[in-house]
Design a protein around this motif. Structure first.
Motif, PDB file in Angstrom:
ATOM      1  N   ARG A 132       0.832  -1.216   0.000  1.00  0.00           N
ATOM      2  CA  ARG A 132       0.000   0.000   0.000  1.00  0.00           C
ATOM      3  C   ARG A 132       0.861   1.259   0.000  1.00  0.00           C
ATOM      4  NH1 ARG A 132      -5.309  -0.958   0.724  1.00  0.00           N
ATOM      5  NH2 ARG A 132      -5.952  -2.982   1.553  1.00  0.00           N
ATOM      6  N   ALA A 133       2.052   1.167   0.608  1.00  0.00           N
ATOM      7  CA  ALA A 133       2.961   2.317   0.635  1.00  0.00           C
ATOM      8  C   ALA A 133       3.739   2.470  -0.663  1.00  0.00           C
ATOM      9  CB  ALA A 133       3.925   2.185   1.813  1.00  0.00           C
ATOM     10  N   GLY A 134       3.610   1.478  -1.568  1.00  0.00           N
ATOM     11  CA  GLY A 134       4.237   1.587  -2.869  1.00  0.00           C
ATOM     12  C   GLY A 134       5.614   0.970  -2.996  1.00  0.00           C
ATOM     13  N   HIS A 135       6.068   0.230  -1.965  1.00  0.00           N
ATOM     14  CA  HIS A 135       7.390  -0.396  -2.055  1.00  0.00           C
ATOM     15  C   HIS A 135       7.350  -1.853  -1.602  1.00  0.00           C
ATOM     16  CE1 HIS A 135       7.339   1.763   1.936  1.00  0.00           C
ATOM     17  NE2 HIS A 135       7.599   0.528   2.334  1.00  0.00           N
ATOM     18  N   GLY A 136       6.311  -2.560  -1.963  1.00  0.00           N
ATOM     19  CA  GLY A 136       6.161  -3.950  -1.552  1.00  0.00           C
ATOM     20  C   GLY A 136       7.252  -4.853  -2.110  1.00  0.00           C
ATOM     21  N   VAL A 137       7.565  -4.695  -3.395  1.00  0.00           N
ATOM     22  CA  VAL A 137       8.594  -5.535  -4.014  1.00  0.00           C
ATOM     23  C   VAL A 137       9.946  -5.284  -3.362  1.00  0.00           C
ATOM     24  CG1 VAL A 137       9.890  -5.945  -6.136  1.00  0.00           C
ATOM     25  CG2 VAL A 137       7.397  -5.782  -6.213  1.00  0.00           C
ATOM     26  N   ALA A 138      10.283  -4.021  -3.100  1.00  0.00           N
ATOM     27  CA  ALA A 138      11.552  -3.698  -2.453  1.00  0.00           C
ATOM     28  C   ALA A 138      11.610  -4.281  -1.047  1.00  0.00           C
ATOM     29  CB  ALA A 138      11.744  -2.184  -2.404  1.00  0.00           C
ATOM     30  N   ALA A 139      10.502  -4.200  -0.310  1.00  0.00           N
ATOM     31  CA  ALA A 139      10.474  -4.732   1.053  1.00  0.00           C
ATOM     32  C   ALA A 139      10.716  -6.237   1.057  1.00  0.00           C
ATOM     33  CB  ALA A 139       9.128  -4.408   1.708  1.00  0.00           C
ATOM     34  N   LEU A 140      10.074  -6.952   0.133  1.00  0.00           N
ATOM     35  CA  LEU A 140      10.259  -8.398   0.079  1.00  0.00           C
ATOM     36  C   LEU A 140      11.674  -8.745  -0.375  1.00  0.00           C
ATOM     37  CD1 LEU A 140       8.705 -11.051   0.511  1.00  0.00           C
ATOM     38  CD2 LEU A 140       8.169 -11.033  -1.931  1.00  0.00           C
ATOM     39  N   ALA A 141      12.209  -7.964  -1.311  1.00  0.00           N
ATOM     40  CA  ALA A 141      13.563  -8.213  -1.806  1.00  0.00           C
ATOM     41  C   ALA A 141      14.607  -8.037  -0.708  1.00  0.00           C
ATOM     42  CB  ALA A 141      13.871  -7.280  -2.968  1.00  0.00           C
ATOM     43  N   VAL A 142      14.342  -7.152   0.237  1.00  0.00           N
ATOM     44  CA  VAL A 142      15.252  -6.962   1.370  1.00  0.00           C
ATOM     45  C   VAL A 142      15.026  -8.029   2.436  1.00  0.00           C
ATOM     46  CG1 VAL A 142      15.835  -5.425   3.300  1.00  0.00           C
ATOM     47  CG2 VAL A 142      15.539  -4.480   1.007  1.00  0.00           C
ATOM     48  N   ALA A 143      13.767  -8.342   2.711  1.00  0.00           N
ATOM     49  CA  ALA A 143      13.428  -9.203   3.853  1.00  0.00           C
ATOM     50  C   ALA A 143      13.820 -10.660   3.658  1.00  0.00           C
ATOM     51  CB  ALA A 143      11.929  -9.113   4.142  1.00  0.00           C
ATOM     52  N   VAL A 144      13.702 -11.181   2.440  1.00  0.00           N
ATOM     53  CA  VAL A 144      13.983 -12.607   2.237  1.00  0.00           C
ATOM     54  C   VAL A 144      15.452 -12.943   2.508  1.00  0.00           C
ATOM     55  CG1 VAL A 144      13.999 -14.493   0.562  1.00  0.00           C
ATOM     56  CG2 VAL A 144      12.021 -12.981   0.705  1.00  0.00           C
ATOM     57  N   PRO A 145      16.413 -12.255   1.902  1.00  0.00           N
ATOM     58  CA  PRO A 145      17.807 -12.568   2.263  1.00  0.00           C
ATOM     59  C   PRO A 145      18.161 -12.166   3.684  1.00  0.00           C
ATOM     60  CG  PRO A 145      17.712 -10.741   0.706  1.00  0.00           C
ATOM     61  CD  PRO A 145      16.344 -11.305   0.787  1.00  0.00           C
ATOM     62  N   ALA A 146      17.534 -11.102   4.201  1.00  0.00           N
ATOM     63  CA  ALA A 146      17.808 -10.700   5.581  1.00  0.00           C
ATOM     64  C   ALA A 146      17.391 -11.792   6.560  1.00  0.00           C
ATOM     65  CB  ALA A 146      17.085  -9.396   5.908  1.00  0.00           C
ATOM     66  N   GLY A 147      16.268 -12.442   6.273  1.00  0.00           N
ATOM     67  CA  GLY A 147      15.835 -13.541   7.132  1.00  0.00           C
ATOM     68  C   GLY A 147      16.824 -14.685   7.127  1.00  0.00           C
ATOM     69  N   ARG A 148      17.356 -15.007   5.949  1.00  0.00           N
ATOM     70  CA  ARG A 148      18.321 -16.114   5.850  1.00  0.00           C
ATOM     71  C   ARG A 148      19.666 -15.746   6.450  1.00  0.00           C
ATOM     72  NH1 ARG A 148      13.333 -16.400   3.897  1.00  0.00           N
ATOM     73  NH2 ARG A 148      12.844 -18.484   3.122  1.00  0.00           N
ATOM     74  N   ALA A 149      19.949 -14.454   6.601  1.00  0.00           N
ATOM     75  CA  ALA A 149      21.189 -14.045   7.257  1.00  0.00           C
ATOM     76  C   ALA A 149      21.224 -14.498   8.707  1.00  0.00           C
ATOM     77  CB  ALA A 149      21.352 -12.530   7.169  1.00  0.00           C
ATOM     78  N   ALA A 150      20.048 -14.749   9.293  1.00  0.00           N
ATOM     79  CA  ALA A 150      20.007 -15.265  10.657  1.00  0.00           C
ATOM     80  C   ALA A 150      20.710 -16.612  10.760  1.00  0.00           C
ATOM     81  CB  ALA A 150      18.561 -15.393  11.132  1.00  0.00           C
ATOM     82  N   VAL A 151      20.669 -17.395   9.683  1.00  0.00           N
ATOM     83  CA  VAL A 151      21.351 -18.692   9.676  1.00  0.00           C
ATOM     84  C   VAL A 151      22.853 -18.496   9.859  1.00  0.00           C
ATOM     85  CG1 VAL A 151      21.922 -20.687   8.241  1.00  0.00           C
ATOM     86  CG2 VAL A 151      19.578 -19.802   8.257  1.00  0.00           C
ATOM     87  N   SER A 152      23.424 -17.536   9.121  1.00  0.00           N
ATOM     88  CA  SER A 152      24.854 -17.256   9.249  1.00  0.00           C
ATOM     89  C   SER A 152      25.191 -16.781  10.653  1.00  0.00           C
ATOM     90  CB  SER A 152      25.263 -16.191   8.223  1.00  0.00           C
ATOM     91  OG  SER A 152      24.876 -16.550   6.922  1.00  0.00           O
ATOM     92  N   LEU A 153      24.328 -15.945  11.213  1.00  0.00           N
ATOM     93  CA  LEU A 153      24.535 -15.440  12.571  1.00  0.00           C
ATOM     94  C   LEU A 153      24.500 -16.571  13.593  1.00  0.00           C
ATOM     95  CD1 LEU A 153      24.678 -13.028  14.586  1.00  0.00           C
ATOM     96  CD2 LEU A 153      22.174 -12.994  14.524  1.00  0.00           C
ATOM     97  N   TYR A 154      23.531 -17.462  13.474  1.00  0.00           N
ATOM     98  CA  TYR A 154      23.350 -18.536  14.446  1.00  0.00           C
ATOM     99  C   TYR A 154      24.481 -19.570  14.385  1.00  0.00           C
ATOM    100  CZ  TYR A 154      18.541 -17.186  15.643  1.00  0.00           C
ATOM    101  OH  TYR A 154      17.429 -16.542  16.114  1.00  0.00           O
ATOM    102  N   CYS A 155      25.148 -19.660  13.237  1.00  0.00           N
ATOM    103  CA  CYS A 155      26.200 -20.670  13.063  1.00  0.00           C
ATOM    104  C   CYS A 155      27.598 -20.101  13.259  1.00  0.00           C
ATOM    105  CB  CYS A 155      26.088 -21.296  11.677  1.00  0.00           C
ATOM    106  SG  CYS A 155      24.569 -22.244  11.421  1.00  0.00           S
ATOM    107  N   ALA A 156      27.695 -18.896  13.819  1.00  0.00           N
ATOM    108  CA  ALA A 156      28.994 -18.278  14.042  1.00  0.00           C
ATOM    109  C   ALA A 156      29.784 -19.040  15.106  1.00  0.00           C
ATOM    110  CB  ALA A 156      28.820 -16.819  14.459  1.00  0.00           C
ATOM    111  N   ARG A 157      31.088 -18.947  15.034  1.00  0.00           N
ATOM    112  CA  ARG A 157      31.961 -19.614  15.984  1.00  0.00           C
ATOM    113  C   ARG A 157      31.602 -19.203  17.410  1.00  0.00           C
ATOM    114  NH1 ARG A 157      36.861 -20.451  12.853  1.00  0.00           N
ATOM    115  NH2 ARG A 157      36.125 -21.969  11.311  1.00  0.00           N
TER     116      ARG A 157
END
Length: 249
Positions: A132-157
């Motif tokens: 509705r704010a006009g940036h739905g595609v951009a929001a999803l494009a940022v959120a999907v890889p950002a969510g998977r970045a949690a995997v890298s964070l959780y597996c840190a030494r």
């Protein structure tokens, strides 16, 4: 690196890829570090569905639901299953062994179902707001890889596995901290280029998403003594929801 890519795509997505020739700590660490890259095809597919739904004139909430569902199906619902199991484990007995046993059963109890519905509701509602704010595609494009970045964070030494078997034991502590930090900073920098968003909104949303994932990680370390494959999935969904929420307006 090729084996790491194969493991990342084969584990975290439903894309048909050749199996890794070998899996050891180095390959596992590389795969978890590349988790945001493995999410790119899922993000692209979700963005195409979102844009297509908007072009067809579908309601914003329906478009958001279709896009969120597409991304979930693209990972075989793996992360959603982990979220439900983690919620059941956290709601179970304070005995660590009992909580881990509950998570391993694979059945979703009331806490798991309620958490699953709540997080999906937040993701869809937040993405609807972004549409509705006009940036739905951009929001999803940022959120999907950002969510998977949690995997890298959780597996840190330094972050242990809660069990001696399973995915968590294979990948726990396998990502060097400098590499994880570089990946997270690189992802935040790339998110500043998201079209339709002020340059600072993408990095801020990524930071808030990972902050929410860190809070969950802290809780799981206290309750379970380490991470499991289910905890990785829960981190993905929580980080995705928080990132979308930060970009919902």
């Amino acid at each position: 690196m090729l084996d790491a890519l194969r493991m990342a795509f084969g584990t975290l997505t439903a894309l048909p890829v050749p199996a890794p020739r070998r899996i050891d700590r180095r390959v596992a660490g590389g795969a978890m570090l590349l988790a945001p890259l493995a999410a790119v095809p899922l993000g692209v597919l979700g963005c195409l569905v979102l844009a297509g739904a908007a072009a067809l004139g579908l309601p914003a909430l329906a478009a958001a639901g279709l896009a969120v569902g597409t991304v979930a199906l693209g990972s075989r619902g793996l992360h959603l299953d982990g979220l439900a199991d983690t919620a059941d484990g956290l709601a179970a007995s304070y005995d660590r062994g009992r909580a881990l046993a509950v998570m391993r059963t694979g059945d979703s109890g009331p806490s798991g179902v309620a958490t699953l519905l709540l997080v999906l509701l937040v993701q869809c509602a937040a993405l609807e707001g972004a549409v509705r704010a006009g940036h739905g595609v951009a929001a999803l494009a940022v959120a999907v890889p950002a969510g998977r970045a949690a995997v890298s964070l959780y597996c840190a030494r330094g972050i242990p596995s809660a069990r001696q078997d399973g995915l968590g034991s294979t990948v726990a502590g396998a990502v060097p901290v400098p590499a994880a930090a570089a990946m997270l900073l690189g992802l935040a920098a790339l998110s500043a280029l998201a079209p339709g968003l002020a340059w600072w909104r993408g990095p801020l949303a990524v930071a808030l998403g990972l902050l929410a994932a860190t809070a969950l990680l802290w809780r799981c370390l206290r309750r379970f003594g380490g991470i499991t494959g289910d905890v990785l999935g829960a981190g993905v969904e929580i980080a995705t929801a928080a990132t979308l929420l930060a970009l919902s307006t």
